[in-house]
Design an enzyme around this catalytic site. Structure first.
Site, PDB file in Angstrom:
ATOM      1  N   SER A  38      -9.075   1.232   5.705  1.00  0.00           N
ATOM      2  CA  SER A  38      -7.771   1.879   6.407  1.00  0.00           C
ATOM      3  C   SER A  38      -8.061   2.107   7.899  1.00  0.00           C
ATOM      4  O   SER A  38      -9.136   2.421   8.340  1.00  0.00           O
ATOM      5  CB  SER A  38      -7.750   3.233   5.663  1.00  0.00           C
ATOM      6  N   ALA A  50       4.519  12.406   1.030  1.00  0.00           N
ATOM      7  CA  ALA A  50       5.398  12.393   0.081  1.00  0.00           C
ATOM      8  C   ALA A  50       5.564  13.679  -0.433  1.00  0.00           C
ATOM      9  O   ALA A  50       4.750  14.440  -0.737  1.00  0.00           O
ATOM     10  CB  ALA A  50       5.280  11.454  -0.943  1.00  0.00           C
ATOM     11  N   PHE A 120      17.024  14.422  -9.085  1.00  0.00           N
ATOM     12  CA  PHE A 120      16.766  13.514  -7.732  1.00  0.00           C
ATOM     13  C   PHE A 120      18.174  12.328  -7.571  1.00  0.00           C
ATOM     14  O   PHE A 120      18.643  12.155  -8.660  1.00  0.00           O
ATOM     15  CB  PHE A 120      15.652  12.679  -7.717  1.00  0.00           C
ATOM     16  N   ASP A 216       2.092  -3.524   9.464  1.00  0.00           N
ATOM     17  CA  ASP A 216       0.719  -4.450   9.892  1.00  0.00           C
ATOM     18  C   ASP A 216       0.468  -5.430   8.721  1.00  0.00           C
ATOM     19  O   ASP A 216       0.555  -6.602   8.912  1.00  0.00           O
ATOM     20  CB  ASP A 216      -0.385  -3.759  10.080  1.00  0.00           C
ATOM     21  N   GLN A 235      16.126   1.638   3.742  1.00  0.00           N
ATOM     22  CA  GLN A 235      16.916   2.720   3.358  1.00  0.00           C
ATOM     23  C   GLN A 235      16.861   3.899   4.461  1.00  0.00           C
ATOM     24  O   GLN A 235      16.093   4.067   5.146  1.00  0.00           O
ATOM     25  CB  GLN A 235      16.010   3.350   2.089  1.00  0.00           C
ATOM     26  N   HIS A 237      17.607   7.571   4.631  1.00  0.00           N
ATOM     27  CA  HIS A 237      17.428   8.882   4.045  1.00  0.00           C
ATOM     28  C   HIS A 237      18.581   9.794   4.497  1.00  0.00           C
ATOM     29  O   HIS A 237      18.526   9.973   5.618  1.00  0.00           O
ATOM     30  CB  HIS A 237      16.042   9.511   3.866  1.00  0.00           C
ATOM     31  N   LEU A 247      11.269  14.339   7.575  1.00  0.00           N
ATOM     32  CA  LEU A 247      12.162  14.341   6.201  1.00  0.00           C
ATOM     33  C   LEU A 247      12.187  15.740   5.528  1.00  0.00           C
ATOM     34  O   LEU A 247      11.292  16.531   5.638  1.00  0.00           O
ATOM     35  CB  LEU A 247      11.276  13.440   5.127  1.00  0.00           C
ATOM     36  N   GLU A 250      14.649  15.111  -0.471  1.00  0.00           N
ATOM     37  CA  GLU A 250      15.749  15.034  -1.434  1.00  0.00           C
ATOM     38  C   GLU A 250      15.756  16.243  -2.596  1.00  0.00           C
ATOM     39  O   GLU A 250      16.729  16.661  -3.186  1.00  0.00           O
ATOM     40  CB  GLU A 250      15.930  13.656  -2.262  1.00  0.00           C
ATOM     41  N   ARG A 281      20.965   7.431  -2.294  1.00  0.00           N
ATOM     42  CA  ARG A 281      20.875   7.646  -0.844  1.00  0.00           C
ATOM     43  C   ARG A 281      21.633   6.755   0.268  1.00  0.00           C
ATOM     44  O   ARG A 281      22.249   7.358   1.061  1.00  0.00           O
ATOM     45  CB  ARG A 281      19.344   7.356  -0.394  1.00  0.00           C
ATOM     46  N   HIS A 350      14.053   5.108   6.610  1.00  0.00           N
ATOM     47  CA  HIS A 350      13.284   5.908   5.528  1.00  0.00           C
ATOM     48  C   HIS A 350      12.226   4.914   5.110  1.00  0.00           C
ATOM     49  O   HIS A 350      10.870   5.044   4.767  1.00  0.00           O
ATOM     50  CB  HIS A 350      13.817   6.738   4.733  1.00  0.00           C
ATOM     51  N   ARG A 385      16.714   1.842  -3.048  1.00  0.00           N
ATOM     52  CA  ARG A 385      15.545   2.583  -3.784  1.00  0.00           C
ATOM     53  C   ARG A 385      15.980   3.676  -4.381  1.00  0.00           C
ATOM     54  O   ARG A 385      16.721   4.650  -3.419  1.00  0.00           O
ATOM     55  CB  ARG A 385      14.235   2.552  -2.990  1.00  0.00           C
ATOM     56  N   GLY A 387      15.360   7.916  -5.170  1.00  0.00           N
ATOM     57  CA  GLY A 387      14.222   8.620  -4.632  1.00  0.00           C
ATOM     58  C   GLY A 387      13.168   8.853  -5.914  1.00  0.00           C
ATOM     59  O   GLY A 387      13.662   8.677  -7.123  1.00  0.00           O
ATOM     60  N   ASN A 389      11.132   6.898  -6.972  1.00  0.00           N
ATOM     61  CA  ASN A 389      10.644   5.693  -7.656  1.00  0.00           C
ATOM     62  C   ASN A 389       9.840   4.821  -6.878  1.00  0.00           C
ATOM     63  O   ASN A 389       8.862   4.112  -7.151  1.00  0.00           O
ATOM     64  CB  ASN A 389      11.926   4.655  -7.785  1.00  0.00           C
TER      65      ASN A 389
HETATM   66  C1  LIG Z   1       7.762  11.827   4.696  1.00  0.00           C
HETATM   67  C2  LIG Z   1       8.000  11.054   3.346  1.00  0.00           C
HETATM   68  C3  LIG Z   1       8.228  11.571   2.110  1.00  0.00           C
HETATM   69  C4  LIG Z   1       8.402  10.972   1.085  1.00  0.00           C
HETATM   70  N1  LIG Z   1       8.597  11.416  -0.206  1.00  0.00           N
HETATM   71  C5  LIG Z   1       8.653  10.513  -1.378  1.00  0.00           C
HETATM   72  C6  LIG Z   1       8.647  11.201  -2.740  1.00  0.00           C
HETATM   73  O1  LIG Z   1       8.888  12.379  -2.807  1.00  0.00           O
HETATM   74  N2  LIG Z   1       8.831  10.275  -3.670  1.00  0.00           N
HETATM   75  C7  LIG Z   1       8.515   9.053  -3.761  1.00  0.00           C
HETATM   76  O2  LIG Z   1       8.579   8.528  -4.589  1.00  0.00           O
HETATM   77  N3  LIG Z   1       8.395   8.537  -2.490  1.00  0.00           N
HETATM   78  C8  LIG Z   1       8.198   9.252  -1.281  1.00  0.00           C
HETATM   79  N4  LIG Z   1       8.163   8.633   0.033  1.00  0.00           N
HETATM   80  C9  LIG Z   1       7.761   7.161  -0.215  1.00  0.00           C
HETATM   81  C10 LIG Z   1       6.352   7.196  -0.385  1.00  0.00           C
HETATM   82  O3  LIG Z   1       5.666   8.175  -0.151  1.00  0.00           O
HETATM   83  C11 LIG Z   1       5.858   5.879   0.029  1.00  0.00           C
HETATM   84  O4  LIG Z   1       6.635   4.404  -0.161  1.00  0.00           O
HETATM   85  C12 LIG Z   1       4.405   5.419  -0.502  1.00  0.00           C
HETATM   86  O5  LIG Z   1       3.681   6.668  -0.423  1.00  0.00           O
HETATM   87  C13 LIG Z   1       3.762   4.249   0.359  1.00  0.00           C
HETATM   88  O6  LIG Z   1       2.457   4.284  -0.284  1.00  0.00           O
HETATM   89  P1  LIG Z   1       1.496   2.909   0.028  1.00  0.00           P
HETATM   90  O7  LIG Z   1       0.104   3.322  -0.880  1.00  0.00           O
HETATM   91  O8  LIG Z   1       2.111   1.804  -0.143  1.00  0.00           O
HETATM   92  O9  LIG Z   1       1.207   3.067   1.582  1.00  0.00           O
HETATM   93  P2  LIG Z   1       0.788   4.149   2.684  1.00  0.00           P
HETATM   94  O10 LIG Z   1       0.368   5.357   1.906  1.00  0.00           O
HETATM   95  O11 LIG Z   1       1.561   4.091   3.834  1.00  0.00           O
HETATM   96  O12 LIG Z   1      -0.812   3.589   3.030  1.00  0.00           O
HETATM   97  C14 LIG Z   1      -0.909   2.594   3.656  1.00  0.00           C
HETATM   98  C15 LIG Z   1      -2.401   2.427   4.196  1.00  0.00           C
HETATM   99  O13 LIG Z   1      -2.450   1.040   4.705  1.00  0.00           O
HETATM  100  C16 LIG Z   1      -3.623   1.587   5.891  1.00  0.00           C
HETATM  101  N5  LIG Z   1      -3.288   0.268   6.920  1.00  0.00           N
HETATM  102  C17 LIG Z   1      -2.173  -0.140   7.295  1.00  0.00           C
HETATM  103  N6  LIG Z   1      -2.225  -1.103   8.004  1.00  0.00           N
HETATM  104  C18 LIG Z   1      -3.591  -1.331   8.477  1.00  0.00           C
HETATM  105  C19 LIG Z   1      -4.504  -2.181   9.322  1.00  0.00           C
HETATM  106  N7  LIG Z   1      -3.735  -2.898  10.180  1.00  0.00           N
HETATM  107  N8  LIG Z   1      -5.722  -1.944   9.110  1.00  0.00           N
HETATM  108  C20 LIG Z   1      -6.109  -1.345   8.271  1.00  0.00           C
HETATM  109  N9  LIG Z   1      -5.500  -0.355   7.380  1.00  0.00           N
HETATM  110  C21 LIG Z   1      -4.090  -0.440   7.494  1.00  0.00           C
HETATM  111  C22 LIG Z   1      -3.142   2.766   6.121  1.00  0.00           C
HETATM  112  O14 LIG Z   1      -4.504   3.089   7.115  1.00  0.00           O
HETATM  113  C23 LIG Z   1      -3.098   3.422   4.936  1.00  0.00           C
HETATM  114  O15 LIG Z   1      -4.390   3.809   4.346  1.00  0.00           O
HETATM  115  C24 LIG Z   1       8.214   9.330   1.060  1.00  0.00           C
HETATM  116  C25 LIG Z   1       7.784   8.804   2.233  1.00  0.00           C
HETATM  117  C26 LIG Z   1       7.824   9.537   3.378  1.00  0.00           C
HETATM  118  C27 LIG Z   1       7.625   8.949   4.780  1.00  0.00           C
END
Ligand SMILES: Cc1cc2nc3c(=O)[nH]c(=O)nc-3n(C[C@H](O)[C@H](O)[C@H](O)COP(=O)(O)OP(=O)(O)OC[C@H]3O[C@@H](n4cnc5c(N)ncnc54)[C@H](O)[C@@H]3O)c2cc1C
Length: 569
Positions: A38, A50, A120, A216, A235, A237, A247, A250, A281, A350, A385, A387, A389
């Site tokens: 990471s 989230a 939601f 990335d 998307q 929001h 945020l 929702e 959304r 979003h 998408r 919310g 999901n």
């Molecule tokens: C404020 C907010 C609220 C949300 N609320 C909800 C919700 O209530 N319900 C819902 O279903 N979804 C929600 N979402 C969407 C959801 O949270 C995300 O889509 C989901 O958590 C993404 O998870 P992920 O594991 O795919 O990536 P992330 O959690 O974004 O993790 C990405 C990882 O990749 C690593 N990484 C990236 N680039 C590099 C690199 N170049 N080198 C090394 N490491 C790298 C980062 O360090 C990190 O560890 C929300 C999003 C936000 C922003």
């Protein structure tokens, strides 16, 4: 260059990455040698932000069903979701909620002890399982704690910034990584890769996403020869706080919050009479923008005119129990207590519906690479998408990818030593030494402003064409950037510069896809092509890398359960 060897490399430690690690570790009884990489401290992935919930069918006894969750998701996607994928998802998801429950997550509960669920947007049953408004944070904590209990061989590369995915003879062979803490160039080799790097929210200026979500993994996969799918679907929001974009979940509306224009009217009745504020959304965001453009918004800073999100009628007790984080954030950031005053909000960039193309098992066309979570496009969300999901998707496909990749590693050998690692480091060294005159921070700023202006809630061909031209101009200028910091240890100047290069590629693919798609569907709403055109556009956009820019082709959508119909709420 230092070289490390492992079995399975998981790039990204958000919900998808941690769920994959846990599954792979359990599958192998803790024996698989796993690298968790990471660019942040492990627990700082955007997933911790989230708030509102994770969707799953938990109460078939009370009227919910798999079919209903599937239908809501397909209709929400404006029929661009692959229906076989949706069907698989809805059946898998309840198991994930129960796993987390058994691993100790403090889900919010009903009076009689059931796992509580809240309404939601776009879901026709209160289906979002939650832990107050800190759902992602507690899911991450629970997965991490459980992982530590199960595993023997987890190798953490925290603050390891990966700059490229290396392919040798058609197989994944390793990652190049800058060890930020020690300032070293590192090659991590493995038998298989799970890509879990999240989305690209930061390509927009006004966004809910953390500074670090710069696409990335999308760009690295694309440059390595993988296909990006449906990237034009971004998307918005409906409720981003003015002026920062933070945020307002929702769940605010799920708990009964309403949207008011400057005349004090609950305008959603004019747009989605049956679902009101809980329409999907894309629709709520368009309705807000229509109100603002008709002069029924409030004047905001820097052109950020806004709408009111009113929670006052929920009362103090409910706000404190169900939405404590929302209240904390509005008090800290804008000195406003939602118990007494409505919150100023507007649509905010979003989520990236598109991503690295995978099959239903999260498998990419490269034999030893899987992708899961927001970076992937398994085609669950289509053009919009629902919310709750997304965290759900991370759990399901984190699990699947972990299982599949662990099985693969048990019988595979590592690919040959990648010959291109040295070239990658030569590029980074050239960047450090560059005497170019362009400022990469300025380029990033212009890029984000450009996307805000041309790839927003409503789009036109003319704007997107200008947007694409600007992106290509920035791409040229990017070739002449230089760094102020020439050192290697914690060189965030270098990290930001490389990220900006990734962002330009992602922005180019998204904008070209959007410009080419001459229809309106889900999150892609064009003023010059207002209706959905199933005859010509019921298909996924596939973008592959070429020296000259993205090359587009198209692929079929699975509509094995429901034929597309008009989308009304
Ligand atoms: C404020 C907010 C609220 C949300 N609320 C909800 C919700 O209530 N319900 C819902 O279903 N979804 C929600 N979402 C969407 C959801 O949270 C995300 O889509 C989901 O958590 C993404 O998870 P992920 O594991 O795919 O990536 P992330 O959690 O974004 O993790 C990405 C990882 O990749 C690593 N990484 C990236 N680039 C590099 C690199 N170049 N080198 C090394 N490491 C790298 C980062 O360090 C990190 O560890 C929300 C999003 C936000 C922003």
């Amino acid at each position: 260059m230092e070289v490390y060897n492992h079995d399975l490399i998981i790039l990204g430690t958000g919900l998808a990455g941690l769920r994959a690690a846990l599954e792979a570790s359990q599958q192998s009884k803790g024996e698989l040698d796993i690298a968790l990489v990471s660019k942040l401290q492990l627990m700082r992935a955007h997933s911790v932000a989230a708030e509102g919930g994770t969707a799953a069918v938990m109460r078939q006894d009370m009227g919910d069903s798999y079919e209903l969750h599937a239908w809501d998701t397909v209709k929400g996607s404006d029929f661009l979701a692959d229906q076989d994928v949706v069907d698989f998802f809805v059946h898998e998801m309840p198991k994930e909620i129960l796993h987390l429950d058994h691993w100790g997550i403090p889900w919010s509960r009903t009076e009689d002890g059931h796992i509580a669920q809240r309404p939601f947007g776009g879901h026709s049953y209160p289906r979002a399982v939650f832990a107050a408004d800190k759902t992602g944070h507690l899911e991450m904590q629970t997965l991490y704690d459980t992982l530590m209990k199960h595993t023997k061989k987890i190798n953490r590369y925290d603050e390891g910034f990966v700059t490229s995915i290396l392919i040798e003879n058609g197989r994944f062979a390793g990652l190049t990584m800058i060890d930020m803490i020690n300032g070293r160039f590192v090659l991590i080799r493995g038998k298989a890769l799970i890509l879990a790097t999240g989305g690209a929210g930061q390509i927009f200026g006004f966004t809910t996403y953390s500074e670090t979500v710069t696409g990335d993994g999308l760009a690295m996969a694309y440059r390595a020869g993988l296909t990006l799918k449906d990237m034009e679907f971004i998307q918005f929001h409906p409720t981003g706080l003015i002026p920062s974009g933070i945020l307002m979940t929702e769940a605010c509306r799920g708990e009964g919050g309403t949207l008011l224009n400057s005349n004090g009217e609950r305008f959603m009745g004019n747009y989605a009479p049956s679902k009101m504020e809980l329409a999907p959304r894309d629709m709520v965001s368009r309705s807000e923008m229509t109100e603002i453009e008709a002069g029924r918004g409030f004047p905001g800073p820097d052109g950020l005119d806004y709408i009111h999100l009113d929670l006052r009628h929920l009362g103090r007790a409910k706000l404190l129990e169900r939405l404590p984080l929302i209240r904390e954030v509005t008090i800290k950031h804008i000195g406003l207590d939602p118990i007494d005053k409505p919150i100023p909000i507007r649509p905010v960039a979003h989520y990236t519906m598109g991503g690295v193309h995978t099959d239903i098992k999260g498998h990419t066309p490269i034999e030893n690479i899987w992708a899961a979570g927001e970076v992937a496009c398994v085609s669950l969300h289509g053009a919009n998408r629902l919310g709750a999901n997304s965290t759900a998707e991370c759990l399901v496909w984190g699990r699947v990818a972990g299982e599949e990749a662990a099985r693969y590693c048990a019988n595979a050998s590592a690919a040959e030593m990648p010959k291109t690692a040295e070239q990658e480091w030569a590029k980074i060294e050239a960047l450090i030494q560059s005497k170019g005159t362009e400022d990469h921070y300025q380029i990033r700023k212009e890029l984000r402003k450009n996307l805000d202006a041309t790839m927003g809630v409503f789009r036109t061909g003319e704007q997107m064409e200008a947007g694409l031209k600007k992106i290509r101009e920035l791409k040229e200028r990017y070739k002449s950037i230089s760094l102020k910091d020439k050192s290697l240890r914690y060189n965030t100047d270098l990290e930001r510069a490389v990220e900006t290069g990734f962002m330009i590629d992602v922005a180019e693919v998204a904008t070209l896809g959007a410009l080419t798609r001459t229809e309106s569907r889900g999150g892609h709403a064009r003023r010059d092509y207002k209706v959905r055109d199933d005859e010509n556009w019921l298909k996924h956009t596939m973008a592959t890398y070429t020296e000259a820019g993205p090359k587009l082709s198209y692929s079929k959508v699975d509509i094995s359960m429901w034929k597309p119909v008009e989308r009304k709420y």
